[in-house]
Design an enzyme around this catalytic site. Structure first.
Site, PDB file in Angstrom:
ATOM      1  CG  MET A   1      -1.912  -1.180   1.168  1.00 22.31           C
ATOM      2  SD  MET A   1      -3.464  -0.891   2.014  1.00 22.31           S
ATOM      3  CE  MET A   1      -2.890  -0.554   3.672  1.00 22.31           C
TER       4      MET A   1
ATOM      5  CB  SER B   1       4.182  -0.735  10.697  1.00 24.29           C
ATOM      6  OG  SER B   1       2.904  -0.266  10.340  1.00 24.29           O
TER       7      SER B   1
ATOM      8  NE  ARG C   1      -2.909   1.633   9.704  1.00 21.88           N
ATOM      9  CZ  ARG C   1      -3.362   0.652   8.910  1.00 21.88           C
ATOM     10  NH1 ARG C   1      -2.734  -0.501   8.865  1.00 21.88           N
ATOM     11  NH2 ARG C   1      -4.427   0.838   8.167  1.00 21.88           N
TER      12      ARG C   1
ATOM     13  CG  HIS D   1       8.360  -0.102   6.188  1.00 21.23           C
ATOM     14  ND1 HIS D   1       8.669  -1.440   6.195  1.00 21.23           N
ATOM     15  CD2 HIS D   1       7.016  -0.028   6.345  1.00 21.23           C
ATOM     16  CE1 HIS D   1       7.569  -2.141   6.368  1.00 21.23           C
ATOM     17  NE2 HIS D   1       6.541  -1.309   6.454  1.00 21.23           N
TER      18      HIS D   1
ATOM     19  CD  GLN E   1      -1.980  -8.631   4.386  1.00 22.26           C
ATOM     20  OE1 GLN E   1      -2.822  -7.755   4.399  1.00 22.26           O
ATOM     21  NE2 GLN E   1      -0.711  -8.379   4.114  1.00 22.26           N
TER      22      GLN E   1
ATOM     23  CD  GLN F   1       7.448 -13.104  11.695  1.00 22.43           C
ATOM     24  OE1 GLN F   1       8.581 -12.823  11.274  1.00 22.43           O
ATOM     25  NE2 GLN F   1       7.226 -13.433  12.938  1.00 22.43           N
TER      26      GLN F   1
ATOM     27  CG  HIS G   1       6.861  -2.194   2.164  1.00 17.67           C
ATOM     28  ND1 HIS G   1       6.752  -1.081   2.963  1.00 17.67           N
ATOM     29  CD2 HIS G   1       5.646  -2.783   2.164  1.00 17.67           C
ATOM     30  CE1 HIS G   1       5.514  -0.986   3.421  1.00 17.67           C
ATOM     31  NE2 HIS G   1       4.825  -2.009   2.967  1.00 17.67           N
TER      32      HIS G   1
HETATM   33  O1  PAF Z   1      -0.183  -5.661   3.554  1.00 16.85           O
HETATM   34  C1  PAF Z   1      -0.602  -4.751   2.814  1.00 16.85           C
HETATM   35  O2  PAF Z   1       0.078  -3.746   2.564  1.00 16.85           O
HETATM   36  C2  PAF Z   1      -1.990  -4.870   2.205  1.00 16.85           C
HETATM   37  O3  PAF Z   1      -2.880  -5.464   3.082  1.00 16.85           O
HETATM   38  C3  PAF Z   1      -1.979  -5.590   0.843  1.00 16.85           C
HETATM   39  C4  PAF Z   1      -1.541  -7.036   0.993  1.00 16.85           C
HETATM   40  C5  PAF Z   1      -1.067  -4.870  -0.128  1.00 16.85           C
HETATM   41  C6  PAF Z   1      -3.408  -5.599   0.265  1.00 16.85           C
HETATM   42  O4  PAF Z   1      -3.888  -4.304   0.098  1.00 16.85           O
END
Ligand code: PAF
Length: 282
Positions: A27, A182, A184, A31, A150, A145, A34
């Site tokens: 999204m 994160s 956030r 950071h 998710q 993780q 990712h």
């Molecule tokens: O983990 C995330 O950033 C989101 O939940 C994802 C997997 C990209 C789906 O929008």
């Protein structure tokens, strides 16, 4: 690096790719967590596609959709430096055009942990990830993780919907004092970031007790609760020791690998974190 914004272009570019394709759905507001996924995808595949889409359908009413941090130019620089070949950055109208009405619902996993606190969240996640899988057709898809529920739920979805891909779960990347990276974390002050390290301290204590042979789930939960209670800045929402696949809370003796997880509010942020007990992350 190619920047794609439409479904038509994404399909066209994907059709032109031969060999393996690693996909990193995000999204944005990237950071090091990712980027570690992008680097791993780069190392394991012929082509790497990242997606950046702040998916409205996974935010509940009153959640932070409007405030969600965004910095596309920086994200693109970071992805290019990590060796990503294509970035898909669609608009909301592109993925949810007028008349949209198809949703992916898992029966049970979304009722646990995060799903119990955030009704509808995993319906949005499962739907968007299904769409992104259809658009990018990964050989391998990479998830962190940190969002363990998710990842576990998406692994279930991948099996249930017969996606021909490997879903790879990569270890959480942490700030020096333990806070899981994160997007956030941007909501935290410098002091709150330090204090938020308490989530990982609680989880680490559970992991250490487990390593020493503790198998009573309630005793691990109590230990985590005591550590969190000693940090007034953290207001826990749940403290869990759950079955790593069903996410059912474990009662009594732990005989199977477990997910130790916590959610807590610190300042304006709602933070989650986890460690795995009895199984390597992957
Ligand atoms: O983990 C995330 O950033 C989101 O939940 C994802 C997997 C990209 C789906 O929008």
């Amino acid at each position: 690096m190619h920047l794609l914004t439409t479904v038509v272009d994404m399909h066209r570019q994907r059709r032109a790719l031969a060999g393996s394709v690693g996909v990193v759905p995000t999204m944005g507001y990237l950071h090091e967590g990712h980027i570690s996924l992008a680097r791993r995808a780069r190392a394991e595949n012929d082509h790497v596609i990242a997606t950046i889409f702040v998916n409205p359908s996974q935010f509940g009413p009153g959640e932070d959709l409007a405030a969600y941090p965004r910095d596309l130019p920086r994200d693109l620089d970071l992805l290019e430096a990590a060796g990503v070949d294509m970035v898909f950055v669609p608009s909301t109208a592109e993925l949810y055009p007028p008349g949209y009405e198809t949703w992916i619902d898992l029966a049970d996993l979304p009722t646990k942990l995060e799903g119990a606190q955030r009704p509808g969240h995993f319906r949005g996640v499962a739907t968007i990830v299904t769409k992104l899988f259809n658009l990018t057709r990964p050989t391998r898809a990479y998830f962190g993780q940190k969002d363990a529920q998710q990842a576990i739920l998406l692994r279930r979805l991948t099996v249930d919907l017969n996606f021909d891909l490997d879903l790879i779960i990569c270890p959480t990347v942490r700030e020096p004092h333990g806070l899981a990276m994160s997007s956030r974390n941007a909501y935290l002050t410098a002091e709150e970031r330090q204090r938020a390290g308490v989530l990982y301290r609680a989880l680490s204590a559970a992991a250490e007790a487990y390593e020493r042979g503790e198998r009573d789930a309630e005793s691990l939960r109590r230990g985590m609760a005591a550590i969190l209670a000693a940090e007034p800045a953290a207001q826990p929402e749940y403290i869990s020791i759950a079955h790593l696949e069903t996410l059912d809370e474990i009662v009594g003796e732990m005989r199977v690998p477990a997910l130790a997880s916590v959610a807590a509010r610190v300042g304006k942020a709602r933070l989650i974190d986890n460690v795995w007990l009895g199984r390597e992350v992957g």
